[in-house]
Design a protein around this motif. Structure first.
Motif, PDB file in Angstrom:
ATOM      1  N   PHE A  60       0.818  -1.214   0.000  1.00  6.03           N
ATOM      2  CA  PHE A  60       0.000   0.000   0.000  1.00  6.03           C
ATOM      3  C   PHE A  60       0.852   1.266   0.000  1.00  6.03           C
ATOM      4  N   VAL A  61       1.994   1.213   0.684  1.00  5.74           N
ATOM      5  CA  VAL A  61       2.884   2.388   0.746  1.00  5.74           C
ATOM      6  C   VAL A  61       3.659   2.558  -0.560  1.00  5.74           C
ATOM      7  N   THR A  62       4.203   1.448  -1.065  1.00  3.36           N
ATOM      8  CA  THR A  62       5.065   1.527  -2.248  1.00  3.36           C
ATOM      9  C   THR A  62       4.268   1.717  -3.531  1.00  3.36           C
ATOM     10  N   TYR A  63       3.107   1.072  -3.603  1.00  6.12           N
ATOM     11  CA  TYR A  63       2.277   1.137  -4.808  1.00  6.12           C
ATOM     12  C   TYR A  63       0.873   1.602  -4.425  1.00  6.12           C
ATOM     13  N   PRO A  64       0.699   2.908  -4.210  1.00 11.70           N
ATOM     14  CA  PRO A  64      -0.565   3.433  -3.687  1.00 11.70           C
ATOM     15  C   PRO A  64      -1.791   3.033  -4.521  1.00 11.70           C
ATOM     16  N   GLN A  65      -1.570   2.731  -5.806  1.00 12.49           N
ATOM     17  CA  GLN A  65      -2.718   2.356  -6.646  1.00 12.49           C
ATOM     18  C   GLN A  65      -3.391   1.083  -6.131  1.00 12.49           C
ATOM     19  N   THR A  66      -2.653   0.267  -5.377  1.00 11.20           N
ATOM     20  CA  THR A  66      -3.242  -0.974  -4.881  1.00 11.20           C
ATOM     21  C   THR A  66      -4.281  -0.712  -3.793  1.00 11.20           C
ATOM     22  N   LYS A  67      -4.242   0.493  -3.228  1.00 14.44           N
ATOM     23  CA  LYS A  67      -5.233   0.819  -2.195  1.00 14.44           C
ATOM     24  C   LYS A  67      -6.640   0.893  -2.772  1.00 14.44           C
ATOM     25  N   THR A  68      -6.719   1.070  -4.087  1.00 13.68           N
ATOM     26  CA  THR A  68      -8.042   1.201  -4.704  1.00 13.68           C
ATOM     27  C   THR A  68      -8.885  -0.064  -4.534  1.00 13.68           C
ATOM     28  N   TYR A  69      -8.233  -1.186  -4.212  1.00 16.17           N
ATOM     29  CA  TYR A  69      -8.978  -2.434  -4.011  1.00 16.17           C
ATOM     30  C   TYR A  69      -9.467  -2.586  -2.576  1.00 16.17           C
ATOM     31  N   PHE A  70      -9.101  -1.632  -1.714  1.00 16.57           N
ATOM     32  CA  PHE A  70      -9.468  -1.747  -0.308  1.00 16.57           C
ATOM     33  C   PHE A  70     -10.065  -0.454   0.244  1.00 16.57           C
ATOM     34  N   PRO A  71     -11.053   0.129  -0.460  1.00 17.76           N
ATOM     35  CA  PRO A  71     -11.615   1.394   0.009  1.00 17.76           C
ATOM     36  C   PRO A  71     -12.325   1.239   1.354  1.00 17.76           C
ATOM     37  N   HIS A  72     -12.658  -0.003   1.683  1.00 18.76           N
ATOM     38  CA  HIS A  72     -13.411  -0.284   2.908  1.00 18.76           C
ATOM     39  C   HIS A  72     -12.492  -0.605   4.086  1.00 18.76           C
ATOM     40  N   PHE A  73     -11.184  -0.533   3.872  1.00 16.69           N
ATOM     41  CA  PHE A  73     -10.221  -0.879   4.915  1.00 16.69           C
ATOM     42  C   PHE A  73      -9.639   0.345   5.593  1.00 16.69           C
ATOM     43  N   ASP A  74      -9.284   0.190   6.855  1.00 14.97           N
ATOM     44  CA  ASP A  74      -8.438   1.174   7.519  1.00 14.97           C
ATOM     45  C   ASP A  74      -7.013   0.816   7.128  1.00 14.97           C
ATOM     46  N   LEU A  75      -6.369   1.693   6.362  1.00 10.05           N
ATOM     47  CA  LEU A  75      -5.057   1.346   5.823  1.00 10.05           C
ATOM     48  C   LEU A  75      -3.896   1.996   6.567  1.00 10.05           C
ATOM     49  N   HIS A  76      -4.170   2.468   7.787  1.00  6.56           N
ATOM     50  CA  HIS A  76      -3.083   3.066   8.566  1.00  6.56           C
ATOM     51  C   HIS A  76      -2.143   1.988   9.058  1.00  6.56           C
ATOM     52  N   HIS A  77      -0.911   2.420   9.352  1.00 11.28           N
ATOM     53  CA  HIS A  77       0.097   1.515   9.888  1.00 11.28           C
ATOM     54  C   HIS A  77      -0.446   0.840  11.147  1.00 11.28           C
ATOM     55  N   GLY A  78      -0.324  -0.468  11.204  1.00 13.30           N
ATOM     56  CA  GLY A  78      -0.761  -1.198  12.389  1.00 13.30           C
ATOM     57  C   GLY A  78      -2.239  -1.553  12.403  1.00 13.30           C
ATOM     58  N   SER A  79      -2.922  -1.242  11.308  1.00 14.58           N
ATOM     59  CA  SER A  79      -4.367  -1.522  11.257  1.00 14.58           C
ATOM     60  C   SER A  79      -4.674  -3.009  11.442  1.00 14.58           C
ATOM     61  N   ASP A  80      -5.693  -3.287  12.244  1.00 12.71           N
ATOM     62  CA  ASP A  80      -6.110  -4.678  12.473  1.00 12.71           C
ATOM     63  C   ASP A  80      -6.525  -5.351  11.177  1.00 12.71           C
ATOM     64  N   GLN A  81      -7.189  -4.556  10.321  1.00 14.03           N
ATOM     65  CA  GLN A  81      -7.691  -5.139   9.070  1.00 14.03           C
ATOM     66  C   GLN A  81      -6.544  -5.588   8.177  1.00 14.03           C
ATOM     67  N   ILE A  82      -5.466  -4.764   8.146  1.00 15.08           N
ATOM     68  CA  ILE A  82      -4.311  -5.147   7.327  1.00 15.08           C
ATOM     69  C   ILE A  82      -3.687  -6.415   7.900  1.00 15.08           C
ATOM     70  N   ARG A  83      -3.585  -6.445   9.226  1.00 15.52           N
ATOM     71  CA  ARG A  83      -2.973  -7.597   9.884  1.00 15.52           C
ATOM     72  C   ARG A  83      -3.755  -8.870   9.575  1.00 15.52           C
ATOM     73  N   CYS A  84      -5.083  -8.779   9.736  1.00 17.52           N
ATOM     74  CA  CYS A  84      -5.920  -9.966   9.493  1.00 17.52           C
ATOM     75  C   CYS A  84      -5.893 -10.391   8.043  1.00 17.52           C
ATOM     76  N   HIS A  85      -5.983  -9.420   7.167  1.00 18.20           N
ATOM     77  CA  HIS A  85      -5.991  -9.777   5.755  1.00 18.20           C
ATOM     78  C   HIS A  85      -4.648 -10.320   5.319  1.00 18.20           C
ATOM     79  N   GLY A  86      -3.590  -9.743   5.880  1.00 17.79           N
ATOM     80  CA  GLY A  86      -2.249 -10.239   5.587  1.00 17.79           C
ATOM     81  C   GLY A  86      -2.102 -11.697   6.008  1.00 17.79           C
TER      82      GLY A  86
END
Lengths: 143, 147
Positions: free
Chosen positions: A33-59
């Motif tokens: 998400f940081v290196t290729y911001p265009q990939t964020k377009t697939y996760f408009p419903h996510f909290d994409l801040h550093h340390g986000s639970d959603q990123i952790r779970c999805h990861g």
């Protein structure tokens, strides 16, 4: 094509990350998400801040799926069949191989950062081939 | 002209300051030839490239890797004018070497992985962003004079 040697190397790398899948998964996504911001377009419903639970779970989910692939290197198409349907008909990540390539690059950066010198050229090559094979399977049903 | 924020410049130069150009260059080029074996087509006169061990130990690969990464250093010294810095090299890669520009992207990605393996956690997501941007700009500059 994944050779016997490739499969051994992939499994060896996997063993090293077995204990920290969640961390590896979360870090991979965050880097993407940081290196290729265009990939964020697939996760408009996510909290994409550093340390986000959603990123952790999805990861964790993503790395879990890769783990399934590692256990089924002889039959990736079947093992990832459901995910292939999901990416083709539902998620429609576009273009199929390009964006998955971005994920693959970030995954490899995380592996390299974790394994250091132990991420040898041979392991790098095997994982690169593996990620290409996974991307190809996920893109199989696009059209 | 590419716009670099102060943070991006700082991340690039601070990582670069700790890079052993000879080691990293050699490793990046060796990995390119190992991970993407078709790239060996450009180095058919380099001698023994028959295995990962042979490639990694090949003195010509090491020397050329150092040359390639040293030239990267020029880009870093001239972040505000990378286009001009690479103009001649671009012509060379097109007219004499006949290298498909896709290979510049591959080498750039590999360089980022090599940096990650050397710097571990210190190669933060923000560092990766700045460096992926840099390798992309370099690749683009190298392809610019193609015709």
């Amino acid at each position: 094509m994944l050779t016997c040697e490739d499969k051994k190397l992939i499994q060896a790398v996997w063993e090293k990350v077995a204990g920290c899948q969640e961390e590896v998964g979360g870090e991979t996504l965050e880097r993407m998400f940081v290196t290729y911001p265009q990939t964020k377009t697939y996760f408009p419903h996510f909290d994409l801040h550093h340390g986000s639970d959603q990123i952790r779970c999805h990861g964790k989910k993503v790395v879990g799926a890769l783990g399934t692939a590692v256990k089924n290197l002889d039959n990736l198409s079947q093992a990832l069949s459901e995910l292939s349907n999901l990416h083709a008909y539902n998620l429609r990540v576009d273009p199929p191989c390009f964006v998955l390539q971005l994920l693959a690059q970030c995954f490899q950066v995380v592996l390299a950062a974790h394994l250091g010198k132990d991420y040898t050229p041979e392991k790098h090559a095997a994982v690169d081939k593996f990620m290409s094979a996974v991307a190809a399977v996920l893109a199989e049903k696009y059209r | 002209m590419v716009h670099w924020t102060a943070e991006e410049k700082q991340l690039i130069t601070s990582v670069w300051g700790k890079v052993n150009v000879e080691e990293c260059g050699a490793e990046a080029l060796a990995r390119l030839l190992i991970v993407y074996p078709w790239t060996q087509r450009f180095f058919s006169n380099f001698g023994n490239l028959s295995s990962p061990t042979a490639i990694a130990g090949n003195p010509r690969v090491r020397a050329h890797g150092k040359k390639v990464l040293t030239s990267f250093g020029e880009a870093i010294k001239n972040l505000d004018n990378i286009k001009a810095t690479y103009s001649k090299l671009s012509e060379l890669h097109c007219d004499k070497l006949h290298v498909d520009p896709e290979n510049f992207r591959l080498l750039g990605d590999i360089l980022v992985i090599v940096l990650a393996s050397h710097f571990g956690r210190d190669f933060t997501p923000a560092c990766q962003f700045a460096w992926q941007k840099l390798v992309g700009v370099v690749a683009h500059a190298l392809a610019r004079q193609y015709h």
